[in-house]
Design a protein around this motif. Sequence first.
Motif, PDB file in Angstrom:
ATOM      1  N   SER A  83       0.593  -1.455   0.228  1.00 28.17           N
ATOM      2  CA  SER A  83      -0.126   0.079   0.222  1.00 28.17           C
ATOM      3  C   SER A  83       0.629   1.476  -0.081  1.00 28.17           C
ATOM      4  O   SER A  83       1.866   1.178   0.488  1.00 28.17           O
ATOM      5  CB  SER A  83      -0.923  -0.139   1.025  1.00 28.17           C
ATOM      6  OG  SER A  83      -0.295   0.216   2.411  1.00 28.17           O
ATOM      7  N   ASN A 141       0.565   4.328   1.630  1.00 28.64           N
ATOM      8  CA  ASN A 141       0.288   4.033   2.987  1.00 28.64           C
ATOM      9  C   ASN A 141       2.101   3.482   3.740  1.00 28.64           C
ATOM     10  O   ASN A 141       3.001   4.138   4.280  1.00 28.64           O
ATOM     11  CB  ASN A 141      -0.843   3.812   4.021  1.00 28.64           C
ATOM     12  CG  ASN A 141      -2.075   5.030   3.951  1.00 28.64           C
ATOM     13  OD1 ASN A 141      -1.352   6.207   3.623  1.00 28.64           O
ATOM     14  ND2 ASN A 141      -3.011   4.269   4.078  1.00 28.64           N
ATOM     15  N   ASP A 185       5.424   5.798   4.902  1.00 29.72           N
ATOM     16  CA  ASP A 185       5.373   4.992   6.591  1.00 29.72           C
ATOM     17  C   ASP A 185       7.361   4.238   6.211  1.00 29.72           C
ATOM     18  O   ASP A 185       8.081   4.758   6.848  1.00 29.72           O
ATOM     19  CB  ASP A 185       4.844   4.144   7.124  1.00 29.72           C
ATOM     20  CG  ASP A 185       4.001   4.147   7.478  1.00 29.72           C
ATOM     21  OD1 ASP A 185       3.065   5.926   7.583  1.00 29.72           O
ATOM     22  OD2 ASP A 185       2.762   3.825   7.860  1.00 29.72           O
ATOM     23  N   TYR A 187      -0.448  11.710  -2.764  1.00 30.22           N
ATOM     24  CA  TYR A 187       0.858  10.552  -2.308  1.00 30.22           C
ATOM     25  C   TYR A 187       1.946  11.140  -3.387  1.00 30.22           C
ATOM     26  O   TYR A 187       2.906  11.425  -2.552  1.00 30.22           O
ATOM     27  CB  TYR A 187       1.256   8.973  -2.297  1.00 30.22           C
ATOM     28  CG  TYR A 187      -0.055   8.477  -1.687  1.00 30.22           C
ATOM     29  CD1 TYR A 187       0.042   8.106  -0.390  1.00 30.22           C
ATOM     30  CD2 TYR A 187      -1.587   7.890  -2.148  1.00 30.22           C
ATOM     31  CE1 TYR A 187      -0.322   7.583   1.021  1.00 30.22           C
ATOM     32  CE2 TYR A 187      -2.461   7.237  -1.235  1.00 30.22           C
ATOM     33  CZ  TYR A 187      -2.098   7.264   0.107  1.00 30.22           C
ATOM     34  OH  TYR A 187      -2.457   6.372   0.985  1.00 30.22           O
TER      35      TYR A 187
END
Length: 280
Positions: free
Chosen positions: A70, A72, A76, A106
């Motif tokens: 993903s 996200n 991270d 993003y």
Amino acid sequence: MIIDARCRPMYDEFLKQVENPTGVTARMGMDIPPSVRARSETLMLKEMEDAGISMGIAPGRNGHFRYNVSNNCVVDMVRHFKGKFIGIAGINPSNREQAIRDIDTYVVNGPLKGVNIEPGSMSTPWYANDRRIYPIYEKCSEHKIPVMLMIGGRAGPDTTYSDPKIITNIARDFPDVNFYVSHGGWPWAQVLLGACFWQTNIFLGPDMYLLTGVGTADYVAAAKGFMQDRFLFGSAYPLMPFKPCVDKFMELFGDSDVLDKILYKNAARLFNIDLTSSAD
């Protein structure tokens, strides 16, 4: 300095890649890296250091038939490694509206440096020049976002998904987008390089397929000549170990006066990486 322009770290969702080994490492005459066997971030960073790799460029994966990473998680990961890795957003072309939103979230308004699209590896494979993907390319053109396309190697159910006419069509239709062809269009090396000769918005990284010997001389000749500003080093870690890939690359290019370009300067320019603040 070396920027590895195609690798995935030992981190969180990226670990899915090592759960189903393909056997390609052995076919390349390489050993699985100790960091991969141990699934160890610490060992991976040591292997990067031993190979002289200062930074990795890690693409997310979205819509893949086997596993996904993903965006996200990619964000991270970038924060976790504090400059050791640059992230690329994984985009699922079969969900166009979400793909556009992901690019805004993003990349345009986020920390990731480009988009990665692997349409031949979706559960229902598409060719990368499928017109249904064009609005995504248009979005990238609008914002000058580089696009990483897996065109080469096992990019789909058969080798037609790596046919050079695919990138020829896309690069022609979106001249303001820089397309980075990971896996180098292999095994169509000569024809793909022919497309690169005429279409200067195609960047190229054969990564692990530089090790096969098939097309290697053609890649090297182009990288030392007309592709010297658009050719990038990549390892394809965790499928390949860092240092043997660097050693082979140095064997092929170590005496070249364009070495700095293909080791890191081209990648930095393509993905807008500020080398003054990057990891050493």
